[in-house]
Design a protein around this motif. Structure first.
Motif, PDB file in Angstrom:
ATOM      1  N   PHE A 175       0.906  -1.176   0.153  1.00  0.00           N
ATOM      2  CA  PHE A 175      -0.070   0.176  -0.001  1.00  0.00           C
ATOM      3  C   PHE A 175       1.034   1.238  -0.100  1.00  0.00           C
ATOM      4  O   PHE A 175       0.435   2.534   0.098  1.00  0.00           O
TER       5      PHE A 175
ATOM      6  N   ARG B 250      -1.269   7.310   9.918  1.00  0.00           N
ATOM      7  CA  ARG B 250       0.303   7.945   9.500  1.00  0.00           C
ATOM      8  C   ARG B 250       0.372   8.511   8.312  1.00  0.00           C
ATOM      9  O   ARG B 250      -0.571   8.071   7.463  1.00  0.00           O
TER      10      ARG B 250
ATOM     11  N   ALA C 125      -4.090  -1.330  16.706  1.00  0.00           N
ATOM     12  CA  ALA C 125      -3.187  -2.401  16.731  1.00  0.00           C
ATOM     13  C   ALA C 125      -2.298  -2.117  17.856  1.00  0.00           C
ATOM     14  O   ALA C 125      -1.446  -2.886  18.376  1.00  0.00           O
TER      15      ALA C 125
HETATM   16  C1  HEM Z   1      -2.545  -6.441   4.976  1.00  0.00           C
HETATM   17  C2  HEM Z   1      -2.556  -5.854   6.202  1.00  0.00           C
HETATM   18  C3  HEM Z   1      -1.991  -5.007   7.215  1.00  0.00           C
HETATM   19  C4  HEM Z   1      -1.212  -3.901   6.617  1.00  0.00           C
HETATM   20  C5  HEM Z   1      -1.077  -3.343   5.146  1.00  0.00           C
HETATM   21  C6  HEM Z   1      -0.651  -3.356   7.843  1.00  0.00           C
HETATM   22  C7  HEM Z   1       0.218  -2.027   7.676  1.00  0.00           C
HETATM   23  C8  HEM Z   1       0.553  -1.456   8.940  1.00  0.00           C
HETATM   24  C9  HEM Z   1       1.450  -0.319   9.047  1.00  0.00           C
HETATM   25  C10 HEM Z   1       1.461   0.473   7.740  1.00  0.00           C
HETATM   26  C11 HEM Z   1       1.612  -0.084  10.168  1.00  0.00           C
HETATM   27  C12 HEM Z   1       2.266   1.334  10.482  1.00  0.00           C
HETATM   28  C13 HEM Z   1       3.866   1.186  10.997  1.00  0.00           C
HETATM   29  C14 HEM Z   1       4.249   0.331  12.005  1.00  0.00           C
HETATM   30  O1  HEM Z   1       4.419   0.601  13.102  1.00  0.00           O
HETATM   31  O2  HEM Z   1       4.562  -0.810  11.408  1.00  0.00           O
HETATM   32  C15 HEM Z   1       1.181  -0.979  11.061  1.00  0.00           C
HETATM   33  C16 HEM Z   1       1.323  -1.048  12.125  1.00  0.00           C
HETATM   34  C17 HEM Z   1       0.906  -2.326  13.033  1.00  0.00           C
HETATM   35  N1  HEM Z   1       0.236  -3.404  12.711  1.00  0.00           N
HETATM   36 FE1  HEM Z   1      -0.153  -3.596  10.990  1.00  0.00          FE
HETATM   37  N2  HEM Z   1      -0.790  -4.195   9.102  1.00  0.00           N
HETATM   38  C18 HEM Z   1      -1.425  -5.052   8.327  1.00  0.00           C
HETATM   39  C19 HEM Z   1      -2.086  -6.386   9.489  1.00  0.00           C
HETATM   40  C20 HEM Z   1      -1.885  -6.387  10.454  1.00  0.00           C
HETATM   41  C21 HEM Z   1      -2.285  -7.284  11.424  1.00  0.00           C
HETATM   42  C22 HEM Z   1      -3.129  -8.642  11.207  1.00  0.00           C
HETATM   43  C23 HEM Z   1      -2.059  -7.267  12.733  1.00  0.00           C
HETATM   44  C24 HEM Z   1      -1.962  -7.808  14.097  1.00  0.00           C
HETATM   45  C25 HEM Z   1      -3.166  -8.673  14.293  1.00  0.00           C
HETATM   46  C26 HEM Z   1      -1.178  -6.000  12.808  1.00  0.00           C
HETATM   47  C27 HEM Z   1      -0.548  -5.409  13.806  1.00  0.00           C
HETATM   48  C28 HEM Z   1       0.187  -4.299  13.803  1.00  0.00           C
HETATM   49  C29 HEM Z   1       0.801  -3.399  14.927  1.00  0.00           C
HETATM   50  C30 HEM Z   1       1.035  -4.349  16.341  1.00  0.00           C
HETATM   51  C31 HEM Z   1       1.387  -2.292  14.456  1.00  0.00           C
HETATM   52  C32 HEM Z   1       1.931  -1.341  15.533  1.00  0.00           C
HETATM   53  C33 HEM Z   1       1.026  -0.626  16.074  1.00  0.00           C
HETATM   54  C34 HEM Z   1       2.066   0.586  17.151  1.00  0.00           C
HETATM   55  O3  HEM Z   1       2.439  -0.009  17.932  1.00  0.00           O
HETATM   56  O4  HEM Z   1       1.975   1.733  16.633  1.00  0.00           O
HETATM   57  N3  HEM Z   1      -1.172  -5.492  11.508  1.00  0.00           N
HETATM   58  N4  HEM Z   1       0.613  -1.911   9.992  1.00  0.00           N
END
Ligand code: HEM
Length: 417
Positions: A234, A298, A329
């Motif tokens: 994305f 973000r 999350a």
């Molecule tokens: C296609 C599906 C997903 C996409 C495109 C996605 C994308 C992102 C993005 C762009 C971020 C912000 C940057 C970062 O801190 O990493 C993020 C954060 C996060 N995502 Fe996802 N994510 C997806 C699925 C999931 C799933 C299934 C989980 C868990 C069940 C998850 C857990 C988290 C967590 C724990 C964070 C960090 C939150 C924080 O501490 O600020 N994500 N994700």
């Protein structure tokens, strides 16, 4: 790297390799002339030169491939165990361990890919000849179905290795879910990762069968926060707030299972949740920038949280929409739950409707999914604005045992002992 890359195993010189055993026994069983096969000696064996390259140590208290730096390519395979014989499974795990130690060090499997007996198939398939170790890591996991009673392991199933619940919006394909065993191969060179899985599958012929597998490119999270944060399909930085491989306190608290957690054989191991998440990139690509940024909470360029200017500034959750992915999350929205993410992007051709079958192969390691993935995913499945653009289509849960301590140890020893 040295010319050892494809050299034969010192311990198995002049010994019949896997292929050789099969051929000799096969010939005898068929009533034909049994050929006594001997492998080439070290002197005879042709060795291929290769340059120095990074090899990740295979032995240690934890398996490599969890907290170690994330290379850019993945080949992940889930296996069904087809043998019913516990001793045969144990022998396979020993053979796999020996092969994995060699592969991760940049060596060929067994006696190598050529130079052996012409009557026997070579031990190694050969397509990694001349390639560097490429930071290859091989990480094994045991799925819930392995503990179903076939191998006398019922009592050893960790309470944490639950069958994952069905989440709202799940559209899981059974053919891309589950598995008795898994092996995660990560490497900088895709051919090295594929070669490793292929050779493990080959060694397992007749004892295990590949249930499903997933190729991945472009890591979507890293364990090295000082490095540039990778981006997902994305276009957003992904893995900004992840557990760093050097953060021992967080690893001990959130990633490594402890003896106190119930299953002594899992001490030093971790629990892996794998989810194949389809991303509707064509829909996303027609979505406004504002909407895209609102979905995550973000900004797209810097990756800063709403109202902040730098990627690593602490997010202010209340400034984000209640449906934003990061807000939902974040540990503060989930009683402190954290996991180590190390997923990869994938594109697997088209879906037959003119769209790419693309997405995120989500991999997350944690001490106990009941305190991490499950509550976080419940929260996301219920309210995440991202759900309009994604769908979970594959799912698996594995107990990933601790590391192999030394050359006498093997994958799963504590479980089967
Ligand atoms: C296609 C599906 C997903 C996409 C495109 C996605 C994308 C992102 C993005 C762009 C971020 C912000 C940057 C970062 O801190 O990493 C993020 C954060 C996060 N995502 Fe996802 N994510 C997806 C699925 C999931 C799933 C299934 C989980 C868990 C069940 C998850 C857990 C988290 C967590 C724990 C964070 C960090 C939150 C924080 O501490 O600020 N994500 N994700």
């Amino acid at each position: 790297m040295t010319e050892e890359v494809n050299s034969p195993s010192p311990s198995r010189r002049s010994v019949i390799g896997w292929g050789g055993v099969g051929l000799a026994l096969g010939a005898a069983a068929a009533g034909g002339t049994a050929v006594v096969l001997t492998r080439s000696t070290d002197e005879d064996a042709p060795e291929t030169a290769a340059s120095g390259g990074a090899a990740v140590p295979f032995h240690g208290p934890h398996q490599a491939g969890i907290a170690t730096a994330v290379p850019d390519r993945l080949h992940f395979a889930a296996f069904d165990v087809t043998t019913k014989d516990r001793a045969e499974l144990v022998q396979l795990l020993k053979d796999w361990t020996a092969a994995a130690a060699r592969l991760t060090a940049g060596h060929a499997v067994g006696e190598g890919a050529y130079g052996g007996q012409p009557e026997a198939p070579p031990d190694d398939t050969g397509e990694a000849l001349g390639l560097k170790p490429s930071r290859l890591t091989l990480t094994i996991g045991f799925g819930p179905s392995l503990f179903d009673g076939r191998f006398g392991l019922k009592d050893k199933r960790p309470a944490a290795l639950v069958d994952l619940p069905k989440f709202p919006g799940d559209n899981l394909d059974a053919a891309r879910s589950g598995g008795d065993l898994c092996v995660q191969a990560c490497a900088d060179d895709p051919q090295v990762a594929v070669h490793a899985i292929r050779n493990l599958a080959r060694i397992g012929f007749g004892k295990v069968a590949v249930r499903w597998s997933q190729l991945g490119f472009g890591k979507t999270s890293s364990t090295t926060p000082d490095a540039q944060t990778p981006r997902n399909l994305f276009g957003f930085k992904d893995g900004t707030r992840n557990i760093a491989g050097t953060d021992d306190a967080s690893l001990d608290k959130h990633v490594w299972a402890s003896e106190k957690d119930g299953a002594a054989w899992m001490a030093g191991g971790s629990y892996l949740v794998a989810r194949r998440i389809r991303m509707n990139i064509e829909t996303w690509d027609r979505t406004s920038l504002q909407e895209q940024e609102d979905v995550f909470g973000r900004d797209k360029g810097e990756g800063a949280a709403v109202g902040k200017s730098k990627e690593h500034d602490e997010p202010l959750l209340k400034a984000m929409l209640p449906t934003s992915h990061v807000r939902l999350a974040h540990p503060d929205s989930n009683s402190g739950a954290r996991m180590l993410r190390r997923g990869y992007s994938f594109t697997d051709g088209t879906d037959g409707l003119g769209r790419l079958d693309a997405g995120l192969f989500f991999l997350a390691y944690q001490r106990d999914a009941r305190d991490a993935f499950i509550p976080v995913q419940r929260n996301l499945a219920r309210s995440d604005a991202l759900n309009e653009y994604i769908q979970h289509v594959g799912s698996a849960h594995f107990a990933v045992p601790p590391g192999v301590r030394d050359k006498d140890d093997w994958w799963g020893r504590a479980l089967f002992s």
